[in-house]
Enzyme design. Structure first.
Site, PDB file in Angstrom:
ATOM      1  N   GLU A 150       0.802  -1.240   0.000  1.00 61.15           N
ATOM      2  CA  GLU A 150       0.000   0.000   0.000  1.00 61.15           C
ATOM      3  C   GLU A 150       0.828   1.281   0.000  1.00 61.15           C
ATOM      4  OE1 GLU A 150      -2.684  -0.387   3.331  1.00 61.15           O
ATOM      5  OE2 GLU A 150      -3.810  -2.001   2.364  1.00 61.15           O
ATOM      6  N   GLU A 196      -6.302 -10.657  -1.390  1.00 58.30           N
ATOM      7  CA  GLU A 196      -7.131 -10.453  -0.191  1.00 58.30           C
ATOM      8  C   GLU A 196      -8.608 -10.381  -0.574  1.00 58.30           C
ATOM      9  OE1 GLU A 196      -5.619  -7.190   2.207  1.00 58.30           O
ATOM     10  OE2 GLU A 196      -3.544  -7.738   1.793  1.00 58.30           O
TER      11      GLU A 196
HETATM   12  C1  XIL Z   1      -6.534  -6.245   8.156  1.00 54.72           C
HETATM   13  C2  XIL Z   1      -6.874  -7.408   9.060  1.00 54.72           C
HETATM   14  O1  XIL Z   1      -7.770  -8.261   8.378  1.00 54.72           O
HETATM   15  C3  XIL Z   1      -7.468  -6.926  10.348  1.00 54.72           C
HETATM   16  O2  XIL Z   1      -7.613  -7.998  11.264  1.00 54.72           O
HETATM   17  C4  XIL Z   1      -6.595  -5.848  10.981  1.00 54.72           C
HETATM   18  O3  XIL Z   1      -7.251  -5.322  12.111  1.00 54.72           O
HETATM   19  C5  XIL Z   1      -6.308  -4.757   9.993  1.00 54.72           C
HETATM   20  O4  XIL Z   1      -5.706  -5.314   8.826  1.00 54.72           O
HETATM   21  N1  XIL Z   1      -5.063  -4.568   3.563  1.00 54.72           N
HETATM   22  C6  XIL Z   1      -4.085  -5.415   4.033  1.00 54.72           C
HETATM   23  C7  XIL Z   1      -4.388  -6.289   5.188  1.00 54.72           C
HETATM   24  O5  XIL Z   1      -3.009  -5.511   3.414  1.00 54.72           O
HETATM   25  O6  XIL Z   1      -3.236  -6.513   5.974  1.00 54.72           O
HETATM   26  C8  XIL Z   1      -5.489  -5.755   6.034  1.00 54.72           C
HETATM   27  O7  XIL Z   1      -5.809  -6.723   7.035  1.00 54.72           O
HETATM   28  C9  XIL Z   1      -6.707  -5.437   5.177  1.00 54.72           C
HETATM   29  C10 XIL Z   1      -6.350  -4.375   4.166  1.00 54.72           C
END
Ligand code: XIL
Length: 438
Positions: A147, A255
């Site tokens: 990111e 994701e």
């Molecule tokens: C999220 C997790 O799912 C949560 O449990 C945590 O509180 C915050 O992070 N992008 C990403 C992930 O790269 O690491 C994130 O995961 C969601 C958005």
């Protein structure tokens, strides 16, 4: 179905008569792809959770346990317990691990949040080196940087303490990761990079193109694809996947979750990945809706009771109707000496026969058929730095070197298979060490 390899050898690739019944097994049959999920260490004691995990998925991404705040809570004091538990759970079952993530503006420990300049740059590089070294040989892909680009129309980098250490922080992180674990595939991962015409997508594309042009080590790009949690599933998604792939990197959907889990969107995303040979896998961001970081949107493939949702059926059907081992994959390299087709067991009473499968530029498939027993155990040795990235139709366990695997029958027939990443050695092929009954 027969494929002509570069040497002119005709190889019969057997296609299974029955459709695969799990996401991981079906993805593996589609060109050695993975189908994975985010995993939380705290849920590994929940048997409803692990039953689905172990049955359906052949790849895992620790949801929070490898983030900077988890692995280096105090500067230079590293903490790997929860991450190690996930890695152990996964690797002992033949699931590949995606490391997530080494450098990110978010989920930084307090000590890092308050740092800047050269001290922060050095702390970040030390973190990358230490963590990648700890997991060396255990992690197939690393989200090295997560990111790093801004949302909106600017196409600029995201402002962060890391960005303020200098624009070259991303490539510095990739170089440090390569030095620490030369066998791991190094990925850049981001969200809102799904729509090909978005400024953010274009900016990431140009960075990857620049890295490839200048020899900065990068092997893959991850599209988070959290749909309708800020970005919609765009009609040009397949163009985005194929455009990144054309830069010479693998592309992963890392994701995936979709608000209310509409079957058509899940089906289309799956088909888009299958249509792009270098889209080598999909990871959903959690197993059941109750496990989701967006649980209010019920965005996953299993309901909170662990039941398969309609979207699950849509994804599995899309996987099962995809072309097995697509011939549009990158060109084959010259295979090395074929392995012996039959290796008699030393004193056992079963025989394991190797059938070489499709060869891509960076990886190849192998299937092994056992005769003379219906329950069996086959030991297979891989030549390092080659590494198995995907497995199917057997129960796989590994020795500590990661190069010797024992495959046990698991009720899915007498042929098992796996994909091996060449990691620079394109000639070595797996060797059968033994076949024993029971
Ligand atoms: C999220 C997790 O799912 C949560 O449990 C945590 O509180 C915050 O992070 N992008 C990403 C992930 O790269 O690491 C994130 O995961 C969601 C958005």
């Amino acid at each position: 179905m027969s494929l002509l390899l570069a040497t002119g050898t005709a190889v019969v690739v057997s296609t299974s008569a029955q459709a695969a019944t799990t996401l991981g097994a079906s993805a593996a049959e589609r060109g050695g792809r993975f189908f994975g999920t985010a995993v939380a260490a705290g849920k590994l004691s929940d048997s409803a959770y692990t039953t689905i995990l172990n049955r359906e998925f052949n790849q895992v991404t620790p949801e929070n346990e490898m983030k900077i705040d988890a692995t280096e809570p105090n500067q230079n004091q590293f903490s790997y317990g929860n991450a190690d538990r996930i890695v152990q759970h996964a690797r002992s079952r033949g699931m590949q691990v995606r490391g997530h993530t080494l450098a990110w503006h978010s989920q930084q420990p307090g000590w890092m949040q308050s740092m800047s300049g050269t001290a922060l740059r050095n702390a970040m590089l030390n973190h990358v080196t230490q963590v990648a070294t700890h997991f060396r040989g255990q992690v197939t892909w690393w989200d090295v940087v997560n990111e790093a680009f801004a949302d909106g129309s600017s196409g600029a980098r995201r402002d962060s303490n890391l960005q303020r250490t200098g624009n070259d922080w991303i490539e510095a992180a990739f170089r440090a990761a390569r030095a620490a674990d030369p066998g791991a595939k190094l990925c850049y991962n981001d969200y809102n990079t799904d729509n090909w015409t978005d400024a953010k997508t274009q900016a990431v594309y140009r960075m990857v193109q620049d890295f490839k042009n200048r020899g900065v080590p990068i092997d893959c790009v991850g599209l988070q694809s959290h749909f309708t949690g800020g970005s919609n599933y765009p009609s040009n998604y397949r163009t985005t996947l194929s455009s990144f792939a054309a830069l010479g990197v693998d592309v992963h959907i890392t994701e995936l979750d979709i608000r209310n889990a509409p079957s058509d969107a899940y089906r289309n995303v799956t088909n888009d990945c299958l249509a792009v040979p270098r889209c080598t896998g999909i990871t959903v961001w959690g197993i059941r809706d109750s496990d989701s970081w967006r649980s209010g949107e019920s965005p996953l493939l299993f309901n909170s009771s662990g039941g398969k949702k309609a979207a699950y059926d849509a994804v599995l059907a899309a996987l099962n109707s995809g072309t097995p081992n697509p011939t549009t994959a990158p060109p084959t390299t010259t295979p090395g000496t074929p392995p012996p087709t039959t290796t008699p067991p030393p004193g056992g009473s079963c025989t394991a026969s190797v059938t070489p499968g499709t060869v891509w530029g960076d990886r190849y498939n192998t299937s092994v058929t056992v005769s003379g027993a219906s329950t069996w155990s086959v030991v297979v040795a891989i030549t390092s730095p080659q590494r198995v990235s995907t497995t199917w139709s057997g129960s796989f366990s590994w020795d500590s070197s990661g190069s010797v695997m024992t495959v046990r029958s698991n009720g899915s027939g007498n042929t098992f298979g796996f994909t091996t990443m060449m990691n620079g050695n394109s000639s070595a092929r797996p060797q059968i060490r033994s076949c024993s009954t029971g």
